[in-house]
Structure formats: structure tokens, C-alpha cells
Design a protein around this motif. Structure first.
Motif, PDB file in Angstrom:
ATOM      1  N   MET A   7       0.837  -1.201   0.000  1.00 26.17           N
ATOM      2  CA  MET A   7       0.000   0.000   0.000  1.00 26.17           C
ATOM      3  C   MET A   7       0.870   1.248   0.000  1.00 26.17           C
ATOM      4  N   LYS A   8       0.525   2.205  -0.838  1.00 23.27           N
ATOM      5  CA  LYS A   8       1.265   3.456  -0.880  1.00 23.27           C
ATOM      6  C   LYS A   8       0.733   4.398   0.199  1.00 23.27           C
ATOM      7  N   THR A   9       1.637   5.265   0.712  1.00 21.97           N
ATOM      8  CA  THR A   9       1.278   6.176   1.799  1.00 21.97           C
ATOM      9  C   THR A   9       1.609   7.607   1.421  1.00 21.97           C
ATOM     10  N   ILE A  10       0.673   8.500   1.697  1.00 21.76           N
ATOM     11  CA  ILE A  10       0.824   9.925   1.424  1.00 21.76           C
ATOM     12  C   ILE A  10       0.755  10.679   2.736  1.00 21.76           C
ATOM     13  N   LEU A  11       1.668  11.621   2.939  1.00 19.24           N
ATOM     14  CA  LEU A  11       1.617  12.516   4.086  1.00 19.24           C
ATOM     15  C   LEU A  11       1.181  13.902   3.613  1.00 19.24           C
ATOM     16  N   CYS A  12       0.131  14.444   4.224  1.00 20.32           N
ATOM     17  CA  CYS A  12      -0.315  15.812   3.955  1.00 20.32           C
ATOM     18  C   CYS A  12       0.132  16.684   5.119  1.00 20.32           C
ATOM     19  N   TYR A  13       1.066  17.570   4.866  1.00 23.56           N
ATOM     20  CA  TYR A  13       1.690  18.375   5.912  1.00 23.56           C
ATOM     21  C   TYR A  13       1.251  19.817   5.737  1.00 23.56           C
ATOM     22  N   GLY A  14       0.512  20.333   6.727  1.00 20.64           N
ATOM     23  CA  GLY A  14      -0.040  21.657   6.545  1.00 20.64           C
ATOM     24  C   GLY A  14      -0.398  22.360   7.838  1.00 20.64           C
ATOM     25  N   ASP A  15      -1.262  23.364   7.700  1.00 21.27           N
ATOM     26  CA  ASP A  15      -1.669  24.199   8.827  1.00 21.27           C
ATOM     27  C   ASP A  15      -3.171  24.064   9.057  1.00 21.27           C
ATOM     28  N   SER A  16      -3.840  25.146   9.438  1.00 25.76           N
ATOM     29  CA  SER A  16      -5.274  25.069   9.720  1.00 25.76           C
ATOM     30  C   SER A  16      -6.109  24.778   8.482  1.00 25.76           C
ATOM     31  N   LEU A  17      -5.584  25.084   7.288  1.00 28.27           N
ATOM     32  CA  LEU A  17      -6.308  24.748   6.062  1.00 28.27           C
ATOM     33  C   LEU A  17      -6.344  23.242   5.853  1.00 28.27           C
ATOM     34  N   THR A  18      -5.368  22.548   6.404  1.00 34.04           N
ATOM     35  CA  THR A  18      -5.317  21.087   6.361  1.00 34.04           C
ATOM     36  C   THR A  18      -6.032  20.488   7.560  1.00 34.04           C
ATOM     37  N   TRP A  19      -5.900  21.135   8.700  1.00 40.44           N
ATOM     38  CA  TRP A  19      -6.589  20.701   9.927  1.00 40.44           C
ATOM     39  C   TRP A  19      -8.098  20.762   9.755  1.00 40.44           C
ATOM     40  N   GLY A  20      -8.577  21.783   9.024  1.00 37.66           N
ATOM     41  CA  GLY A  20     -10.008  21.895   8.761  1.00 37.66           C
ATOM     42  C   GLY A  20     -10.724  22.967   9.558  1.00 37.66           C
ATOM     43  N   TYR A  21     -10.048  24.076   9.822  1.00 32.45           N
ATOM     44  CA  TYR A  21     -10.617  25.169  10.620  1.00 32.45           C
ATOM     45  C   TYR A  21     -11.792  25.809   9.894  1.00 32.45           C
ATOM     46  N   ILE A  22     -12.935  25.929  10.579  1.00 33.07           N
ATOM     47  CA  ILE A  22     -14.121  26.559  10.001  1.00 33.07           C
ATOM     48  C   ILE A  22     -13.980  28.078  10.107  1.00 33.07           C
ATOM     49  N   PRO A  23     -14.207  28.811   9.018  1.00 34.17           N
ATOM     50  CA  PRO A  23     -13.932  30.251   9.007  1.00 34.17           C
ATOM     51  C   PRO A  23     -14.653  31.078  10.069  1.00 34.17           C
ATOM     52  N   ASP A  24     -15.832  30.635  10.520  1.00 32.23           N
ATOM     53  CA  ASP A  24     -16.538  31.427  11.532  1.00 32.23           C
ATOM     54  C   ASP A  24     -16.049  31.130  12.946  1.00 32.23           C
ATOM     55  N   GLY A  25     -15.027  30.247  13.057  1.00 34.75           N
ATOM     56  CA  GLY A  25     -14.415  29.964  14.351  1.00 34.75           C
ATOM     57  C   GLY A  25     -15.181  29.017  15.234  1.00 34.75           C
ATOM     58  N   THR A  26     -16.174  28.323  14.680  1.00 34.32           N
ATOM     59  CA  THR A  26     -17.018  27.444  15.495  1.00 34.32           C
ATOM     60  C   THR A  26     -16.442  26.047  15.677  1.00 34.32           C
ATOM     61  N   GLY A  27     -15.356  25.730  15.012  1.00 38.78           N
ATOM     62  CA  GLY A  27     -14.796  24.392  15.183  1.00 38.78           C
ATOM     63  C   GLY A  27     -14.078  23.887  13.950  1.00 38.78           C
ATOM     64  N   ARG A  28     -14.242  22.599  13.703  1.00 40.68           N
ATOM     65  CA  ARG A  28     -13.493  21.893  12.671  1.00 40.68           C
ATOM     66  C   ARG A  28     -14.452  21.268  11.673  1.00 40.68           C
ATOM     67  N   HIS A  29     -14.095  21.338  10.398  1.00 42.95           N
ATOM     68  CA  HIS A  29     -14.934  20.710   9.376  1.00 42.95           C
ATOM     69  C   HIS A  29     -15.086  19.213   9.641  1.00 42.95           C
ATOM     70  N   ALA A  30     -16.192  18.677   9.213  1.00 43.51           N
ATOM     71  CA  ALA A  30     -16.396  17.227   9.270  1.00 43.51           C
ATOM     72  C   ALA A  30     -15.264  16.532   8.526  1.00 43.51           C
ATOM     73  N   LEU A  31     -14.928  15.341   8.969  1.00 44.26           N
ATOM     74  CA  LEU A  31     -13.790  14.619   8.413  1.00 44.26           C
ATOM     75  C   LEU A  31     -13.879  14.501   6.899  1.00 44.26           C
ATOM     76  N   ASN A  32     -15.047  14.204   6.381  1.00 44.59           N
ATOM     77  CA  ASN A  32     -15.174  13.984   4.937  1.00 44.59           C
ATOM     78  C   ASN A  32     -15.188  15.272   4.127  1.00 44.59           C
ATOM     79  N   ASP A  33     -15.102  16.433   4.801  1.00 39.88           N
ATOM     80  CA  ASP A  33     -14.995  17.711   4.102  1.00 39.88           C
ATOM     81  C   ASP A  33     -13.565  18.240   4.052  1.00 39.88           C
ATOM     82  N   ARG A  34     -12.639  17.639   4.794  1.00 38.31           N
ATOM     83  CA  ARG A  34     -11.254  18.117   4.805  1.00 38.31           C
ATOM     84  C   ARG A  34     -10.529  17.597   3.566  1.00 38.31           C
TER      85      ARG A  34
END
Length: 212
Positions: free
Chosen positions: A1-28
Motif C-alpha cells: 500500500m502506498k502512503t501519502i503525508l499531507c503536511y499543513g496548517d489550519s487549512l489542512t486541519w479543517g478550521y471553520i472560518p466562523d471559528g465554530t470548530g473543525r470541518h467534518a472529516l469527509n470535508d477536509r
């Protein structure tokens, strides 16, 4: 199996712009990428709010300097076939870097780290995909304007500079700003549709790199 690492910041973490939390997993975007390319590839997400390319942020209790933590992350998840790096937004803060050319140098340093990390067990050096983040959106907010004094203008230069850095280092490149826009709510982060758009757009590029 091949493996990919996604290395990032809040755009990768899934920060919601209105500050209410984190995007659902399937939206990141990393998980959208996972869904697009299927179960034969394992996508590892390492996104930290506030992470920079290679600059210290002494205002945080976390180590946000991406160059200082990348080797550890690579050692944690190796062997890797591909490392995707999407950083630079936080560099645009005037008390961090605030200069696109400096951020380009930070990306170059991260490429160097991936290429020279002390991989074990004869693990191969992974391929690299550099992604320039979407440019900041100017908003009528005093804190934003003071934090990103020159950042809006400088962030618009990142795509061209990252492309140059990637070509020089023989890495793949993608401009996330070609498919996504930062939210007018905070000028920095991505709504669900825009983060999903990145994951979908890079899937064909990733398939080509991994030959799958």
C-alpha cells in the motif's frame, strides 16, 4: 500500500472560518483526496493550526515552525511515497515573515528536509507535491489588517514563487487558488466547498505521481 503525508496548517486541519470548530472529516481536503483515490492508498493528515514554513512563533504553546517538526513527522510515518506540503498562509503575518520571498525560502527548506531526512530500513525518498495556499481575502477588520499588513498582496505572489521553487527542485506543483478561495468571513480559512475542491483537484495529480 502506498502512503501519502499531507503536511499543513489550519487549512489542512479543517478550521471553520466562523471559528465554530473543525470541518467534518469527509470535508477536509486530505480525506477528500483519500476518497477520490481509493483504499489502496493511505493518506496521513498532519495539520497544525498556525504552522509556518520555517519561522518561529513564540506566541504559541505549540511548536509551529514546520521546518523544526517535519523530520519528526517523516520519521513517525515512513515509509512514504509522497509528501504533500501546503503551508505559507501563517508566514503572511507581519510578525512572522510577511514576505512572499521569505516564504518561498521556507518551502525550499522543507523540500530539502524531505530529501535529506535520515530514513531507516532502506526507505526511499518520497516524491513531493508543493501546493500554494489560496491568497488571503481582504476583510474590514482592524485585527486582520494589522496582522496581515502586507499579507494580502504578498499572499497573491506565492503561487508564482512556489511554482518556481518546485520546478527548480523537480517537484510537482499545484496552485490551490486555481480552485479555491479563502472565506470572506475571516479572510484566511476555507469553507467546506472550497476545502473539498482542493482534494478533488489534486487527485489526478497524485494518481500521476504515484502511477496508480
Amino acid at each position: 500500500m502506498k502512503t501519502i503525508l499531507c503536511y499543513g496548517d489550519s487549512l489542512t486541519w479543517g478550521y471553520i472560518p466562523d471559528g465554530t470548530g473543525r470541518h467534518a472529516l469527509n470535508d477536509r481536503w486530505p480525506m477528500v483526496l483519500q476518497a477520490e483515490i481509493g483504499p489502496d492508498v493511505h493518506v496521513v493528515t498532519d495539520g497544525l493550526n498556525g504552522r509556518t514554513t520555517a519561522y518561529d512563533d513564540h506566541l504559541s504553546g505549540f511548536e509551529r515552525n514546520g521546518a523544526k517538526t517535519l523530520t519528526t513527522v517523516l520519521g513517525t510515518h515512513f515509509p512514504l511515497d509522497l509528501v504533500i506540503i501546503m503551508l505559507g498562509t501563517n508566514d503572511m503575518k507581519n510578525f512572522i515573515c510577511g514576505n512572499a520571498q521569505g516564504t518561498k525560502r521556507g518551502i525550499q527548506r522543507l523540500i530539502e528536509i524531505v530529501r535529506t531526512a535520515p530514513y531507516q530500513m532502506d526507505a526511499q525518498i518520497p516524491e513531493i507535491l508543493v501546493i500554494s495556499p489560496p491568497a488571503l481575502t481582504p476583510i474590514d477588520d482592524t485585527d486582520f489588517q494589522r496582522t496581515f499588513e502586507q499579507g494580502v498582496e504578498q499572499s497573491s505572489l506565492l503561487a508564482g514563487l512556489y511554482k518556481n521553487a518546485a520546478e527548480f527542485a523537480d517537484c510537482a506543483f499545484f496552485d490551490a487558488g486555481s480552485v479555491a478561495r479563502t472565506s470572506p468571513l475571516d479572510g484566511v480559512h476555507l469553507d467546506a466547498d472550497n476545502t473539498r475542491a482542493i482534494g478533488k483537484a489534486i487527485a489526478p495529480i497524485v494518481r500521476g505521481i504515484l502511477e496508480i
